[in-house]
Design a protein around this motif. Structure first.
Motif, short mmCIF file in Angstrom:
data_model
loop_
_atom_site.label_atom_id
_atom_site.label_comp_id
_atom_site.label_asym_id
_atom_site.label_seq_id
_atom_site.Cartn_x
_atom_site.Cartn_y
_atom_site.Cartn_z
N UNK A 38 0.83 -1.22 0.00
CA UNK A 38 0.00 0.00 0.00
C UNK A 38 0.86 1.26 0.00
N UNK A 39 1.88 1.28 0.84
CA UNK A 39 2.71 2.48 0.95
C UNK A 39 3.44 2.76 -0.37
N UNK A 40 4.00 1.71 -0.97
CA UNK A 40 4.72 1.90 -2.24
C UNK A 40 3.77 2.38 -3.33
N UNK A 41 2.55 1.84 -3.32
CA UNK A 41 1.55 2.24 -4.31
C UNK A 41 1.15 3.71 -4.13
N UNK A 42 0.91 4.10 -2.88
CA UNK A 42 0.48 5.47 -2.62
C UNK A 42 1.57 6.48 -2.97
N UNK A 43 2.80 6.17 -2.62
CA UNK A 43 3.91 7.08 -2.97
C UNK A 43 4.09 7.11 -4.49
N UNK A 44 3.95 5.95 -5.13
CA UNK A 44 4.09 5.88 -6.60
C UNK A 44 3.06 6.77 -7.29
N UNK A 45 1.82 6.74 -6.82
CA UNK A 45 0.77 7.54 -7.47
C UNK A 45 1.00 9.04 -7.24
N UNK A 46 1.48 9.38 -6.06
CA UNK A 46 1.78 10.80 -5.80
C UNK A 46 2.96 11.25 -6.66
N UNK A 47 3.96 10.39 -6.78
CA UNK A 47 5.13 10.72 -7.59
C UNK A 47 4.74 10.81 -9.07
N UNK A 48 3.89 9.90 -9.51
CA UNK A 48 3.43 9.92 -10.91
C UNK A 48 2.80 11.27 -11.24
N UNK A 49 1.90 11.73 -10.35
CA UNK A 49 1.21 13.01 -10.59
C UNK A 49 2.23 14.16 -10.63
N UNK A 50 3.18 14.12 -9.71
CA UNK A 50 4.14 15.23 -9.65
C UNK A 50 5.05 15.25 -10.90
N UNK A 51 5.48 14.08 -11.34
CA UNK A 51 6.36 14.04 -12.51
C UNK A 51 5.62 14.45 -13.78
N UNK A 52 4.35 14.05 -13.87
CA UNK A 52 3.54 14.46 -15.04
C UNK A 52 3.38 15.97 -15.06
N UNK A 53 3.20 16.55 -13.88
CA UNK A 53 3.05 18.01 -13.83
C UNK A 53 4.37 18.71 -14.19
N UNK A 54 5.48 18.00 -14.06
CA UNK A 54 6.78 18.55 -14.48
C UNK A 54 7.05 18.29 -15.96
N UNK A 55 6.08 17.65 -16.64
CA UNK A 55 6.24 17.42 -18.07
C UNK A 55 6.90 16.11 -18.44
#
Ligand SMILES: [Zn+2]
Length: 220
Positions: A38-55
């Motif tokens: 669960x923790x790895x998944x939640x951090x992954x989804x937050x990181x995914x959103x942040x990296x997408x916002x960085x282009x």
């Protein structure tokens, strides 16, 4: 006009995020209130959103938290998208505290397959060093830095010479044990929304800094 052309020519970097487990290696560890999955998944989804916002272009190796994907398949997903970096997210079970970064520094072997290639080993070392240096800086005062270590310092790596995900990888790969989940303080920091946002933000800045420095040094 020139700026526009340069912008078009700039390569969009790709990050492959690999939230650990479930895999053939198992379900991972768990704390008192949250599992590694669960923790790895939640951090992954937050990181995914942040990296997408960085282009960035982002590929995640699982479609859902509970999806079982073998470590070989995870590496193949990163290879197929020609990731600039494959970032594997795990949590440790140990007596200590804090985060550790692992990378392959020699070839391993499993079921007759040897890898990663010697060329990739050479390429991944400076990337792993930059990644660790940046993450250490970003997480200072939040999580203890246990250093940059060879894959062989892990249980699986000690057996095969490298982590399975590294053996099959054709792109630079690092694995972050984000915390010691069996440590109550670590667990309470990273099971909170604010702690996960802090970690995901540190990982995002680290990926961006690592890629930027790789590009300017001409390493990749
Ligand atoms: Zn794990």
């Amino acid at each position: 006009m020139v700026a526009a052309i340069l912008l078009c020519l700039a390569k969009i970097p790709t990050l492959c995020i690999d939230p650990g487990h479930p895999s053939e290696v198992g379900l991972g560890t768990r704390g008192r209130h949250i599992s590694e999955i669960k923790l790895a998944w939640q951090v992954a989804k937050r990181l995914e959103a942040e990296m997408k916002s960085r282009g960035w272009r982002v590929v995640v190796t699982k479609h859902s938290e509970g999806e079982r994907v073998t470590n070989r398949k995870r590496a193949e997903i990163a290879n197929a998208c020609h990731a600039d970096l494959m970032l594997r997210l795990h949590c440790d079970a140990a007596s200590g505290t804090g985060f550790t970064v692992f990378y392959p520094d020699r070839q391993g072997r499993i079921n007759g397959t040897q890898g990663p290639s010697k060329a990739l080993l050479k390429e991944v070392r400076p990337i792993a060093e930059r990644f660790h240096e940046s993450l250490s800086h970003e997480l200072r005062g939040f999580l203890k830095d246990n250093g940059l270590k060879s894959d062989i310092r892990t249980q699986v790596g000690a057996h095969h010479g490298a982590l399975i995900g590294s053996i099959f990888s054709k792109v630079p790969v690092v694995l972050v044990e984000m915390c010691v989940l069996t440590n109550r303080t670590d667990e309470s920091k990273l099971s909170s929304k604010i702690g996960q946002i802090r970690l995901a933000s540190a990982l995002a800045k680290t990926c961006a800094a690592t890629f930027e420095r790789s590009r300017t040094s001409g390493a990749r």
